[in-house]
Scaffold this motif. Sequence first.
Motif, PDB file in Angstrom:
ATOM      1  N   PRO A   1       0.934  -1.122   0.504  1.00  0.00           N
ATOM      2  CA  PRO A   1       0.068  -0.408   0.051  1.00  0.00           C
ATOM      3  C   PRO A   1       0.772   1.074   0.059  1.00  0.00           C
ATOM      4  O   PRO A   1       1.807   1.333   0.349  1.00  0.00           O
ATOM      5  N   GLY A   2       0.714   2.338  -0.873  1.00  0.00           N
ATOM      6  CA  GLY A   2       1.473   3.169  -1.258  1.00  0.00           C
ATOM      7  C   GLY A   2       2.410   3.342  -1.929  1.00  0.00           C
ATOM      8  O   GLY A   2       3.546   4.452  -1.727  1.00  0.00           O
ATOM      9  N   GLU A   3       2.893   2.219  -2.421  1.00  0.00           N
ATOM     10  CA  GLU A   3       4.727   2.042  -2.688  1.00  0.00           C
ATOM     11  C   GLU A   3       3.404   2.391  -4.724  1.00  0.00           C
ATOM     12  O   GLU A   3       3.276   1.368  -4.838  1.00  0.00           O
ATOM     13  N   GLY A   4       4.506   3.225  -5.329  1.00  0.00           N
ATOM     14  CA  GLY A   4       4.685   2.969  -7.040  1.00  0.00           C
ATOM     15  C   GLY A   4       2.559   3.050  -7.671  1.00  0.00           C
ATOM     16  O   GLY A   4       2.084   3.642  -6.426  1.00  0.00           O
ATOM     17  N   ILE A   5       2.237   3.137  -8.497  1.00  0.00           N
ATOM     18  CA  ILE A   5       0.746   3.653  -9.266  1.00  0.00           C
ATOM     19  C   ILE A   5       0.021   2.484  -8.103  1.00  0.00           C
ATOM     20  O   ILE A   5      -0.956   3.443  -7.957  1.00  0.00           O
ATOM     21  N   ALA A   6       0.144   1.458  -8.379  1.00  0.00           N
ATOM     22  CA  ALA A   6      -0.594   0.553  -8.240  1.00  0.00           C
ATOM     23  C   ALA A   6      -1.368   0.619  -6.505  1.00  0.00           C
ATOM     24  O   ALA A   6      -2.976   0.555  -5.755  1.00  0.00           O
ATOM     25  N   GLY A   7       0.458   0.773  -5.502  1.00  0.00           N
ATOM     26  CA  GLY A   7       0.030   0.748  -4.500  1.00  0.00           C
ATOM     27  C   GLY A   7      -0.586   1.751  -3.787  1.00  0.00           C
ATOM     28  O   GLY A   7      -1.756   1.952  -3.240  1.00  0.00           O
ATOM     29  N   ILE A   8      -0.429   3.465  -4.738  1.00  0.00           N
ATOM     30  CA  ILE A   8      -1.044   4.229  -4.522  1.00  0.00           C
ATOM     31  C   ILE A   8      -2.676   4.704  -4.546  1.00  0.00           C
ATOM     32  O   ILE A   8      -3.139   4.813  -3.651  1.00  0.00           O
ATOM     33  N   VAL A   9      -2.745   4.104  -5.363  1.00  0.00           N
ATOM     34  CA  VAL A   9      -4.466   4.043  -5.726  1.00  0.00           C
ATOM     35  C   VAL A   9      -5.016   2.631  -5.320  1.00  0.00           C
ATOM     36  O   VAL A   9      -5.978   3.185  -4.594  1.00  0.00           O
ATOM     37  N   ALA A  10      -4.516   1.975  -4.479  1.00  0.00           N
ATOM     38  CA  ALA A  10      -5.008   0.869  -3.791  1.00  0.00           C
ATOM     39  C   ALA A  10      -5.174   1.635  -1.735  1.00  0.00           C
ATOM     40  O   ALA A  10      -6.188   1.445  -0.837  1.00  0.00           O
ATOM     41  N   GLU A  11      -4.088   2.433  -1.905  1.00  0.00           N
ATOM     42  CA  GLU A  11      -4.498   3.886  -0.693  1.00  0.00           C
ATOM     43  C   GLU A  11      -4.992   4.113  -0.233  1.00  0.00           C
ATOM     44  O   GLU A  11      -5.904   4.087   0.445  1.00  0.00           O
ATOM     45  N   LEU A  12      -5.515   5.116  -1.756  1.00  0.00           N
ATOM     46  CA  LEU A  12      -5.822   6.441  -1.955  1.00  0.00           C
ATOM     47  C   LEU A  12      -7.683   6.231  -2.340  1.00  0.00           C
ATOM     48  O   LEU A  12      -8.423   6.398  -2.076  1.00  0.00           O
ATOM     49  N   ARG A  13      -7.709   4.715  -2.949  1.00  0.00           N
ATOM     50  CA  ARG A  13      -9.183   4.054  -3.481  1.00  0.00           C
ATOM     51  C   ARG A  13      -9.432   5.465  -4.060  1.00  0.00           C
ATOM     52  O   ARG A  13     -10.412   5.434  -4.200  1.00  0.00           O
ATOM     53  N   GLN A  14      -8.723   5.590  -5.866  1.00  0.00           N
ATOM     54  CA  GLN A  14      -8.833   6.457  -6.287  1.00  0.00           C
ATOM     55  C   GLN A  14      -8.189   6.568  -7.502  1.00  0.00           C
ATOM     56  O   GLN A  14      -7.221   5.725  -7.925  1.00  0.00           O
TER      57      GLN A  14
END
Length: 880
Positions: A567-580
């Motif tokens: 979560p929060g790592e790379g584009i995919a991790g950021i998208v999963a963390e922010l849910r956006q």
Amino acid sequence: MTTDMRDLDAAFSSRERRTVTHLIKSALGLSSRFLSPAEASAVITDGEVGCGMDRTEGCTRRHCVTSLSGDVRQDGRLFVCPFGFTWFLLPIDLDTRRLGYLLTGPFFEDVRAREKFLEEHPDLRPRRADYPVLPQASKGALALIRDWMMSRLRATHLGQELQKKQTLLLSLIDSTKIIHTTPNSEELLAYLTDISTYLTNAANGYILLLDESGNQLKIVTARGVMTDFDRELRIAVGEGVSGWVVSHGEPLNIPDTQKDHRYLFVGYQASSELAVPIRRKDRVIGVLVVDAPETNAFSSFDQQLLSSLAFQVSTVLDAVNLHEERQRKLEQLETLHEVAAVASGSLDVNEVIPKVLEQAAKVFSASGAVLLIAEGSERSLHVKVAGQEEIRKVDASRADGGLFAWVMSNRKAMLIRPGDTESMAKFQGYVVSDSHATMCAPLLVGGEALGALLVATGTTNIVYGKADLDLLSTLAGHIAHAVNNARLFSRSRRQVAELTLINALGQTLNSSLDLEEVLTYIIHNISEIIGAERGSLMLWDEKQQVLKVSVSKGLDEDFARSVTFRPGEGIAGIVAELRQPTLIANTRHDPRYLERVKNEEPLTLMSAPVINKDRVLGVLNFERSLTSSRPFTSDDLRFLSTLSGHCGIAIENARLYQTLVTSYFETIRSLANALEAKDAYTHGHSRRVAKDSVRIAQKLDLPSKRVEMIRHGALLHDIGKIGIRDSILLKPGALTEEEIAIIRKHPLLGANMIQSIEFLKDVTEIIRHHHERLDGKGFPYGLAGDKIPLGARIVCVADAFDAMVTTRPYRKGMSYQHGIAELARNKGSQFDPGVVDAFVDLLYELHPSLSEGGSDFNPRLDVAGETGCDWIQESGAGAA
């Protein structure tokens, strides 16, 4: 070379010479002879003439030479030889050119001179008659001879001149006819070179034309002995004979090339050369050249003849240019028609662009053509370069300024002519490199500039004008409507595709609950609609607390297996963390992407979270290269966000279903275990058959889903025996025919137990037919050959082998070697040969000791087995 009176050989033939000397002998009693070229040269250069008495009797002095003082006059000259005779030397002239001399004698000018001579030479008195007296010889009889010869010479000359002019006229008429009847310009130029060589008696003939730069001459055709010339040879203007003719615009006749510094040796040494300019509208465009291996080969008439033929060459080239211009106009009209047809008949931008650029480059004889398509802030730049097949895209950032920006903002076409250095410098970098002339016109629809069309040429002899700019503007108008229609259609088709995919996804969810199948369907269809080159679905791993790739398209397999994001790592991790959801137009400009992926290729990327019931299940990721396509748009991201919601539902339903299926199979497995628990001899049989069946299916390279289906069919193949009485099922001895008939019902009983389950339909077929034989003698239906399902044929082999090698209540199990032999013996009758071969190969791979020659190898001897009814009753003597 043509006939020309340059010496006595050309002026008087041998026969005519004999006639002249006979006439002088019979009329005047004098000897006469024409001087040889060497003798005539001695008269001119040294003033000496050889004696004419060599053939006359009486003179005692032989081969003496008389020196003359002063020039020989035009009407002839009298002189006395050292012996005392008088001679007459008659010059033979034509116009201002001296062709040779005639020597006549001997004679005396008066009687006293003869008498004095005879007194000094009394031995010659008997020959007195051979020495006539000719008072006023040069003005009398000899003058008549001179006048007759000159008249004859002028008449011959006039005849030759008339013949030359007739030849020239006929040649020009013939060449004119051929020019008007031969459409091929190369053939015409070759013909004119041929006739130039023939009429001038030259060894070689060439036509050289100025190249596009105007600074060099190149040979376009060559005839004669020197035809194997260097086709890459270029002669600079001012260099050599041809270059001199072009720079001075005058003909040049070199009688002796060794004495003229302008002659250029290019692989063949000619002794004389004649070159005349080829003109078009007072401009020299080339040279017509002939040469010969001897000196003084070409006359003034040859020069006149060659100049006339050079005019014919110019006429041919004018006709070619006129034809090319007409052809160009026709192609322009055809282009407008074709583009208009594309505009009304094609709704695919990718189909329109190649045709437009190809036709634009062709109709304007362009070195390159560029089409800019703009939509909002996005730019797509397509380039067609002459000589290259493909239409390629280049960095669209070049369209942010310069010529394209000026044309689009001002909504008017622009022409940059040769010499317009200010405009060329201003728009440098936005036109085709090394361009000589450039045109650019906007693509206008309803006052909006959708882009611009640019063509450029590097050829100096092509100069674009207002008519060309108007044509380009008209062409751009057709293109604009075609692009606009294609864009509107593309948007409509995209919306239809999105709705269709959403509807199809719903149907897929209702018809298939296979998680991998559903996810693969989603990834591939989204990729196709949005034009993504790579796509992936990363699912959340609860145990490791990371995102892992579950399914992908276009990704390297090793990368897909190894890559993870927290979560929060790379584009995919950021998208999963922010849910956006997130869209990246260019990955080169985004540090979040670069810190994990070191990719030098610029990409456009978008990701969306997969959420169900407020829980993040994973992330959808799609990307494509910017070198071949435009960035993703907000419409693409909106569509992806919509699909991600459906994807979450699909994942959750598939997981629930998988849990249900797992529970079901556990129940079935329990039933199978219950069956084996009824008797210690049957324990483990179904698991062993399932294990062998899976190995055979994998050996045959069957798909993983089919292998899994065979696993379940093998595990449950004897489940129907639960419905058979224990007294029959557990009977230690041989079975009666009635008991065998009951036993043979277990495939049908097992199939009936699970046939109500739709997704186990194929498993049902394996259970129902695993005792069928290839020869049709099996049960329950007596199916034969390929009518027996492959899964059932596989289970049949694995089931029979386990029955043979496993110990029974009444006998010990066979060795593997004997079991393999039994399989081989019944191959083609009871068993499928391909399945048997695969299983035997597999056994040798698993147990290398089988090939060592031992006969008692059997790792299953210590494993309790079944009664034997599955095989003994089928393959032995008591088979039904």
